[in-house]
Design an enzyme around this catalytic site. Structure first.
Site, PDB file in Angstrom:
ATOM      1  N   SER A   2       0.817  -1.214   0.000  1.00 42.41           N
ATOM      2  CA  SER A   2       0.000   0.000   0.000  1.00 42.41           C
ATOM      3  C   SER A   2       0.850   1.263   0.000  1.00 42.41           C
ATOM      4  CB  SER A   2      -0.919   0.011   1.227  1.00 42.41           C
ATOM      5  OG  SER A   2      -0.153  -0.009   2.423  1.00 42.41           O
TER       6      SER A   2
ATOM      7  N   HIS B  65      -2.313  -2.686  -5.919  1.00 40.10           N
ATOM      8  CA  HIS B  65      -2.807  -2.311  -4.598  1.00 40.10           C
ATOM      9  C   HIS B  65      -4.332  -2.387  -4.566  1.00 40.10           C
ATOM     10  CE1 HIS B  65      -3.442   1.016  -1.358  1.00 40.10           C
ATOM     11  NE2 HIS B  65      -3.528  -0.195  -0.840  1.00 40.10           N
TER      12      HIS B  65
END
Length: 283
Positions: free
Chosen positions: A119, A140
């Site tokens: 992330s 992500h």
């Protein structure tokens, strides 16, 4: 470059969610974890999600069983030799991710793409430990994966166009919306979200308003579905702190300095919903 078989590394909340959506889209999936009990917990979560869909008549019992049949247990990284794409969803730690990618580089077929669900960590740095940086990319996913549509696709410095195209196409087959992002700390989602959460924590830390008042202002005034402090509890305060530290280190800018109250809560073990206490108390 066609993707048919996928390995997901990490059977936690993110990894199991990624494995579920891949299997639902028709891909054969190896769900990998180093612990048998972690795999079992992840599969139980997938089964629960699918059963809920059956109850709501979004799928049939046969369709549910077909999805589960496409998921294979993996307790060994050597299974990466059988897939076209590996999606790593391990803990958000650079040393751990680099260790995994270095091993994968020696196991996976030469054509295989290696993706990270990180992330906030640099894809270029992860790719640097492999001999195939052109085949390393970021994917992500948002939490909860089966529900959220967005996937940030992050190009590393060397990521090949054909690799990006293959991953973009596969993301669309998962019924997700791919958004192209370049390789900067926090990418787009967390570069914007985490400083907002950090500022909300500062607002409480400085006595401007109560926890509930801060969350109400953002929900009622900005139409956010969840207040920033409640959201921080759901994400995990330790994760929020780690991402803020990544931003602070990556940019060297004081505006990303984590709030001292965030550090204090993490040191106290108040990590949010998962520990039973964060800004709110959970039963």
């Amino acid at each position: 470059m066609e993707i048919k078989k996928v390995m997901v590394i990490g059977a936690g909340q993110m990894g199991s969610g990624i494995a579920q959506v891949c299997a639902q889209a028709g891909y054969d999936v190896y769900l990998n974890d180093i612990k048998e009990e972690s795999y079992a917990k992840g599969l139980a979560g997938i089964t629960k999600n699918l059963s809920r869909s059956v109850e709501k008549e979004r799928m049939t019992e046969d369709e549910k069983n077909d999805v589960l049949a496409r998921i294979t247990k993996s307790l060994n990284l050597e299974d990466a030799a059988h897939v076209d794409l590996v999606i790593e969803a391990a803990v958000e730690n650079m040393e751990i991710k680099q260790s995994i990618f270095k091993k994968l580089d020696g196991i996976a077929q030469p054509h295989a793409i290696l993706a990270s669900n990180t992330s906030s960590l640099p894809i270029t740095e992860i790719a640097a430990v492999t001999n195939r940086p052109e085949k390393v990319i970021g994917m992500h996913f948002m939490n909860p994966v089966p529900v959220m549509k967005l996937v940030e696709i992050i190009r590393g410095l060397a990521t090949a166009d054909e690799v990006y195209s293959a991953v973009e196409g596969m993301t669309k087959k998962l019924s997700k919306v791919p958004v192209e992002v370049n390789d900067f700390p926090g990418f787009v989602a967390n570069r914007i979200l985490m400083p907002m959460i950090n500022e909300a924590i500062y607002t409480h830390y400085e006595g401007v308003a109560s926890i509930e008042a801060i969350d109400d202002v953002m929900k009622l005034g900005m139409n956010h579905p969840m207040g920033p402090l409640q959201l921080a509890d759901f994400i995990g305060l330790d994760t929020c702190l780690y991402i803020m530290e990544t931003l602070h280190e990556g940019f060297g800018d004081s505006k990303y300095r984590p709030c001292p109250l965030l550090r204090k809560y993490v040191k106290a073990g108040w990590l949010g919903k998962k520990s039973g206490r964060g800004f709110y108390v959970y039963n």
